[in-house]
Scaffold this active site. Structure first.
Site, short mmCIF file in Angstrom:
data_model
loop_
_atom_site.label_atom_id
_atom_site.label_comp_id
_atom_site.label_asym_id
_atom_site.label_seq_id
_atom_site.Cartn_x
_atom_site.Cartn_y
_atom_site.Cartn_z
N PHE A 193 22.51 -86.91 -9.71
CA PHE A 193 21.36 -86.43 -8.95
C PHE A 193 20.49 -87.63 -8.60
CE2 PHE A 193 19.42 -82.04 -8.51
CZ PHE A 193 20.61 -81.44 -8.19
N GLN B 73 6.01 -82.39 -3.08
CA GLN B 73 7.33 -82.97 -2.81
C GLN B 73 7.94 -82.43 -1.52
OE1 GLN B 73 11.03 -82.32 -5.48
NE2 GLN B 73 10.58 -84.51 -5.53
N HIS C 220 11.43 -82.24 0.32
CA HIS C 220 12.85 -82.42 0.02
C HIS C 220 13.54 -83.01 1.24
CE1 HIS C 220 16.94 -81.68 -1.20
NE2 HIS C 220 16.52 -81.28 -2.39
N LEU D 143 17.06 -74.79 1.90
CA LEU D 143 17.46 -76.00 1.18
C LEU D 143 18.97 -76.25 1.22
CD1 LEU D 143 16.39 -78.22 -0.83
CD2 LEU D 143 17.37 -76.79 -2.59
N GLU E 41 20.44 -81.26 -3.36
CA GLU E 41 20.69 -82.67 -3.60
C GLU E 41 22.09 -82.85 -4.20
OE1 GLU E 41 17.26 -84.91 -4.78
OE2 GLU E 41 18.34 -85.59 -6.54
N ARG F 227 13.61 -88.70 -4.26
CA ARG F 227 13.37 -87.82 -3.09
C ARG F 227 12.30 -88.34 -2.14
NH1 ARG F 227 13.96 -81.83 -5.77
NH2 ARG F 227 16.21 -82.01 -5.96
N HIS G 127 8.74 -78.66 -0.65
CA HIS G 127 9.70 -78.13 -1.61
C HIS G 127 9.11 -77.81 -2.97
CE1 HIS G 127 13.56 -77.55 -3.49
NE2 HIS G 127 13.42 -78.59 -4.30
N ARG H 38 8.78 -85.58 -8.52
CA ARG H 38 9.71 -84.97 -9.46
C ARG H 38 11.14 -85.38 -9.13
NH1 ARG H 38 13.17 -80.25 -9.30
NH2 ARG H 38 12.52 -79.81 -7.17
N LEU I 110 13.89 -77.32 -13.32
CA LEU I 110 14.47 -76.23 -14.11
C LEU I 110 14.33 -76.57 -15.59
CD1 LEU I 110 17.73 -75.37 -12.12
CD2 LEU I 110 15.54 -74.22 -12.07
C1 LIG Z 1 15.55 -73.84 -2.88
C2 LIG Z 1 15.18 -74.50 -4.15
C3 LIG Z 1 16.14 -75.13 -4.92
C4 LIG Z 1 15.80 -75.74 -6.12
N1 LIG Z 1 16.77 -76.36 -6.85
C5 LIG Z 1 16.45 -76.94 -8.03
C6 LIG Z 1 17.43 -77.58 -8.82
O1 LIG Z 1 18.60 -77.65 -8.45
N2 LIG Z 1 17.06 -78.13 -9.98
C7 LIG Z 1 15.78 -78.07 -10.44
O2 LIG Z 1 15.51 -78.57 -11.52
N3 LIG Z 1 14.83 -77.45 -9.71
C8 LIG Z 1 15.13 -76.89 -8.52
N4 LIG Z 1 14.14 -76.28 -7.77
C9 LIG Z 1 12.80 -76.10 -8.33
C10 LIG Z 1 12.81 -74.93 -9.31
O3 LIG Z 1 13.70 -73.95 -8.89
C11 LIG Z 1 11.45 -74.28 -9.46
O4 LIG Z 1 10.48 -75.25 -9.64
C12 LIG Z 1 11.42 -73.36 -10.66
O5 LIG Z 1 12.47 -72.44 -10.59
C13 LIG Z 1 10.11 -72.65 -10.78
O6 LIG Z 1 10.21 -71.66 -11.78
P1 LIG Z 1 8.95 -70.89 -12.29
O7 LIG Z 1 9.42 -70.02 -13.41
O8 LIG Z 1 7.87 -71.83 -12.59
O9 LIG Z 1 8.45 -70.01 -11.07
P2 LIG Z 1 9.17 -68.94 -10.10
O10 LIG Z 1 10.61 -68.81 -10.35
O11 LIG Z 1 8.72 -69.26 -8.74
O12 LIG Z 1 8.53 -67.57 -10.56
C14 LIG Z 1 7.21 -67.22 -10.26
C15 LIG Z 1 6.96 -65.83 -10.78
O13 LIG Z 1 5.59 -65.53 -10.70
C16 LIG Z 1 5.38 -64.26 -10.18
N5 LIG Z 1 4.08 -64.24 -9.51
C17 LIG Z 1 3.57 -65.17 -8.66
N6 LIG Z 1 2.36 -64.79 -8.24
C18 LIG Z 1 2.08 -63.60 -8.83
C19 LIG Z 1 0.98 -62.70 -8.79
N7 LIG Z 1 -0.10 -62.92 -8.04
N8 LIG Z 1 1.05 -61.58 -9.52
C20 LIG Z 1 2.15 -61.32 -10.28
N9 LIG Z 1 3.21 -62.12 -10.35
C21 LIG Z 1 3.17 -63.25 -9.64
C22 LIG Z 1 6.54 -64.05 -9.23
O14 LIG Z 1 6.78 -62.67 -9.06
C23 LIG Z 1 7.67 -64.73 -9.99
O15 LIG Z 1 8.26 -63.83 -10.89
C24 LIG Z 1 14.47 -75.70 -6.56
C25 LIG Z 1 13.51 -75.08 -5.78
C26 LIG Z 1 13.84 -74.53 -4.57
C27 LIG Z 1 12.75 -74.01 -3.71
#
Ligand SMILES: Cc1cc2nc3c(=O)[nH]c(=O)nc-3n(C[C@H](O)[C@H](O)[C@H](O)COP(=O)(O)OP(=O)(O)OC[C@H]3O[C@@H](n4cnc5c(N)ncnc54)[C@H](O)[C@@H]3O)c2cc1C
Ligand code: FES
Lengths: 331, 557
Positions: free
Chosen positions: B113, B226, B228, B238, B241, B272, B336, B371, B377
């Site tokens: 990566f 960030q 991407h 997306l 990467e 990135r 991103h 990042r 993740l």
């Molecule tokens: C397309 C894409 C690909 C990616 N690929 C990678 C990768 O390969 N490797 C890596 O390390 N990272 C990757 N990332 C980054 C990573 O996926 C995210 O940063 C990470 O999954 C965020 O997880 P989280 O649990 O913080 O939030 P999220 O998964 O975004 O969850 C947020 C939660 O909060 C809830 N929520 C939000 N606002 C409210 C509200 N007002 N009231 C109630 N509930 C609410 C939502 O319902 C949801 O359940 C990627 C990101 C994207 C966009």
């Protein structure tokens, strides 16, 4: 390009009954149906109600009927629908009650997923060798060994762990139409995903036993709709057939479905023919057949009762050989 | 009013991981999420999650790569935790049922990566987020957790300096309800929807950050956004990467692998921020292809593409009309990831008692100014787990505080006003204006005059947003009102980003200023903290970066 979106509308708070509303809009080349719905919502009618989140066919929110077929709106191109149907007609998924417009109540669907115990069973918690281990300077971790082959049934392009729970299969499922208690293709595919997992340790086979009860694996009628309409190219019905095989191999044969299959196999093994009466008795028992007497009676009036005595077919030896081969293969 | 010891807001990876930790120990924790858990944005993560497993790799090397990737703005004590706990966390997930691709020895397979000096990204084809999200959610089901889904959180109750619960809006019924709690965890994800052309889900509207900010909780390093390098040209979707990890090339209109000019050693796998700027420079200098750059995987061959990048294959066909087996994919940089967020310590604790955050909504900070792919993740599970552990300890000998019931009334009134407004503005259109403006003026390349334009625009939109009217007056599943509320959240977040970016007079990681093109450690090796003052104005102060092992050096790839 100008085109029409015809949407099912129903808000039980104000509407006496559902109706369709037309929206005319201008498209752009790679426009998806979700793009179109969003455009309507933000520019002309904010009350049009649908679910959406990822817009990249991975979260499963935007499933709906598009020109009669359950699809992901975000993955469906406006162009190809217009070419085929001349219109974008959107309606809520089938087999689930409508909350409002294109939004359906999902409680029963998710409840069924929960019912199959979708997690590894029989895992030992916190045994010393599995304690969470933070590395110190210069230290490395050793990992448990699982060979590729152990996950063979589960990993690959079109496999059950890729299911996004979008409910398209559930919406198109033929059994679900007549039996609201049927677990449905997604839940059963998930069951297969955990049963086939090499780390699963369901010693008494409780999952398979439960799934063999009514409304489980034997209620599938193999209509293949789940496979045909899955937007992730998964085939729940294939998983279900594999579950049938597993149940029989593990002698979980108390269900009518299993007895039916065993009856058919026995009949063919013995006579080379399908002795339908015998299979019926094997499946539901003599007593069970009594319950169906009225049907039997009506069938006999129409000359639909097969004869009880069947002659052996000519190539009976080949058939027996085939059965033996199959048994050997299994061992 | 509902009452639960712990309320976890957000059901992405961070929220679910914390939840498993709490529920496993029998704690009364519930999940509140605006979508059903498996609809969360975490499911979209494609490429991988980092941990040093290989005998020739070490967590210390992962540690250094992350510090360097952060352009030395990451806190090194936190990054040490992130990287030394990484392998154990991955094995933990595996024990819980998550499947990772295998290598020939039967261990977890790993791919290279960007910005990583060793192939250490664990993956499941190109859908690792999906696998992890469903795997963790299944464990939440195992521990029979109460889940309030399609509940939208609008407020945080703070009483005598302690968080005592949340205000929720039940989307299905349109009713507001307070939930009292001993501790609240925000795992509400990022704010990608601040920008047009972003990779994020439509639900990523920075709600948690905005709600926290309004409740008096500070946000850290919000100017670091960030971009991407590889998002589909027409939709911003997306392309992982992992594609470059598998060997894909970046080409300009002359067919040249231009990265040789910007990062001769790492080439396509530089960090990135560097790749995104290189692409934007090529495009700006006229070597783009219709405003895009080409990502070429053809030389990998059909079989490898189908095996390792099946989702990319399908996404390119479905959303860009290009089959990557035969044609290069047109891509460009897109917003991103949010490096900044609610400031927390290494156990998820924020600056307000009883309030925690983890995942993308939090800023520990392990990502600093930039990042590395595959570290986010990791961040969600490492710090989700740690937050769970520290919350369990915290609630043990503490009682419920007083819930501020006036907040329910406050939010009810805001919604009622929106519902009855007779104004003439549409929030959907205002959002598009904001997104476009932010992309143009607070994007990959920044400078004072542009950013000040953006701030002017934001002020204008704030005024106009008072005239937002809704088409939908219903209480039943009213998504019109939710979108209006979300718009107010991204507007507030946009303001914090833009003002923070004007303030930081240097270039570091993802924050690049044409008018201050150098990193300035003497004056700017510090975190920015943003707060709302009593008049609703954003105010800033600073806090030092924790440097333990690695002294800042120039950063080249
Ligand atoms: C397309 C894409 C690909 C990616 N690929 C990678 C990768 O390969 N490797 C890596 O390390 N990272 C990757 N990332 C980054 C990573 O996926 C995210 O940063 C990470 O999954 C965020 O997880 P989280 O649990 O913080 O939030 P999220 O998964 O975004 O969850 C947020 C939660 O909060 C809830 N929520 C939000 N606002 C409210 C509200 N007002 N009231 C109630 N509930 C609410 C939502 O319902 C949801 O359940 C990627 C990101 C994207 C966009
Ligand atoms: S919006 Fe996520 S699958 Fe369509």
């Amino acid at each position: 390009m100008e085109f029409t979106v015809r949407s099912y509308r129903f808000n039980p708070e104000v509407d006496k009954q559902p109706y369709y509303k037309d929206y005319i809009l201008n498209g752009f080349p790679s426009m998806t149906v979700l793009n179109a719905l969003m455009k309507i919502k933000s520019e002309t009618d904010g009350s049009l109600t649908f679910r959406r989140s990822c817009r990249s066919a991975i979260c499963g929110s935007c499933a709906m009927k598009i020109n009669g077929i359950s699809k992901l709106a975000c993955k469906t191109q406006v162009n190809s629908e217009i070419t085929k149907f001349g219109i974008i007609k959107v309606e809520p998924l089938g087999n689930l009650p409508v909350v409002r417009d294109l939004v359906v109540e999902q409680e029963s669907f998710f409840g069924k997923i929960n019912e199959i115990k979708p997690y590894l069973l029989g895992i030992r918690e916190n045994s010393p060798d599995e304690k969470f281990h933070v590395l110190k300077d210069g230290e490395k971790i050793t990992q448990p060994v699982f060979h590729k082959s152990e996950f063979k049934a589960l990993t690959g392009n079109n496999d059950t762990p890729n299911c996004i729970l979008c409910e398209c299969c559930f919406s198109e499922c033929g059994t679900e139409v007549v039996n609201k208690k049927y677990l449905g293709p997604a839940a059963l595919a998930k069951l297969y995903r955990y049963i086939e997992d090499p780390r699963d340790n369901d010693r008494d086979g409780s999952r398979l036993v439960n799934a063999s009860k009514p409304n489980g694996i034997w209620d599938c009628v193999h209509c293949q709709a789940c496979e045909q309409f899955c937007p992730k190219s998964i085939s729940p019905v294939k998983s279900i057939v594999k579950l049938h095989e597993k149940a029989i191999k593990n002698s979980i044969t108390f269900s009518k479905g299993a007895k039916h299959i065993i009856g058919i196999a026995n009949s063919i093994n013995k006579t080379g023919r399908l002795n339908e009466v015998k299979v019926a008795i094997d499946t539901v028992g003599l007593l069970g057949l009594m319950n169906d007497l009225p049907v039997v009676f009506r069938a006999s009036l129409k000359g639909k009762i097969p004869s009880l005595k069947l002659k052996l077919i000519k190539d009976m030896d080949d058939i027996r050989l085939a059965f033996k081969e199959l048994d050997r293969e299994e061992e | 009013m509902l009452k639960h010891d712990v309320v976890i807001v957000g059901a992405g990876l961070a929220g679910l991981r914390a939840c498993v930790e709490l529920r496993k120990n029998g704690i009364d924790a519930i999940i509140v999420s605006k979508v059903y858990p498996t609809r969360s944005h975490s499911g979209a993560a494609q490429g991988g999650v980092n941990a040093a497993f290989d005998k020739d790799d070490s967590w210390e090397s992962h540690f250094f790569d992350t510090v360097k990737g952060s352009d030395y703005l990451g806190d090194q004590d936190a990054i040490e935790i992130l990287t030394s706990e990484a392998p154990a966390n991955i094995l933990d997930l595996q024990k819980m049922g998550v499947i990772f691709n295998r290598n020939d020895e039967g261990g977890i397979a790993q791919r290279p990566f960007g910005g990583q000096s060793f192939p250490r990204s664990c993956y499941y084809a190109d859908a690792v987020g999906h696998m992890m999200l469903h795997g963790l959610f299944d464990n939440v089901l195992k521990y029979k957790t109460k889940i309030l889904y399609e509940y939208f959180v609008t407020g945080l109750s703070v009483n005598n300096g302690r968080v005592t619960g949340v205000v929720t809006y039940d989307i299905k019924t349109g009713k507001f309800e307070g939930i009292a709690a001993k501790a609240v965890l925000f795992a509400t994800g990022g704010y990608g929807q601040v920008y047009s052309s972003n990779t994020n889900a439509l639900i990523n509207t920075g709600d948690g950050m905005a709600v926290a900010l309004r409740a008096g909780v500070p946000l850290m390093d919000m100017e670091f956004v960030q971009f991407h390098p590889t998002t589909l040209k027409s939709t911003g979707i997306l392309v992982t990467e992992g594609a470059r990890g598998e060997g894909a090339y970046l080409l300009n209109s002359l067919g040249v692998r231009f990265m040789s000019k910007y990062a001769p050693k790492a080439m396509e796998l530089a960090s990135r921020d560097i790749v995104a700027r290189a692409e934007q420079t090529e495009i700006n200098e006229g070597r783009g292809v219709d405003g895009a750059i080409l990502l070429d995987v053809r030389h990998l061959g059909k079989e490898r593409i189908m095996e390792r990048l099946p989702q990319i294959l399908q996404l390119s066909i479905d959303f860009e009309g290009v089959n990557p087996i035969y044609e290069p994919i047109p891509i460009r940089p897109g917003a991103h990831y949010s490096m900044g967020g609610i400031k927390t310590d290494n156990d998820g604790k924020t600056l307000v008692e009883g309030f925690y955050s983890a995942g993308e909504s939090a800023c520990v900070s392990v990502h600093g100014a930039n990042r590395l792919g595959g570290n986010s993740l990791l961040d969600t599970v490492v710090f989700g787990r740690r937050a769970g552990i520290s919350i369990a300890k915290y609630i043990k000998d503490i009682d419920y505080g007083d819930f501020d019931g006036s907040l329910v009334k406050r939010d009810e009134e805001i919604f009622e006003r929106l519902r009855n407004s007779k104004g003439n503005e549409r929030h959907g259109l205002l959002k598009t204006e904001l997104q476009e403006d932010m992309r143009k003026n607070v994007g990959v390349f920044r400078e004072r005059s542009l950013m000040e334009n953006a701030i002017k625009k934001i002020e204008e939109l704030k005024e106009r947003s008072k005239n937002i009217a809704l088409d939908d007056k219903s209480k039943l599943f009213n998504t019109d009102i939710i979108e209006a509320f979300e718009f107010n959240n991204i507007l507030l977040i946009a303001e914090v980003i833009a003002r923070g970016a004007v303030l930081r007079k240097e270039s570091r990681g993802a924050h690049y200023r044409n008018d201050f093109p150098e990193r300035d450690d003497e004056n700017w090796l510090k975190h920015t903290l943003a707060r709302l003052n009593g008049k609703g104005k954003v105010e800033f102060n600073f806090t030092p970066v924790k440097i333990t092992k690695f002294k800042p050096q120039p950063r080249t790839y």
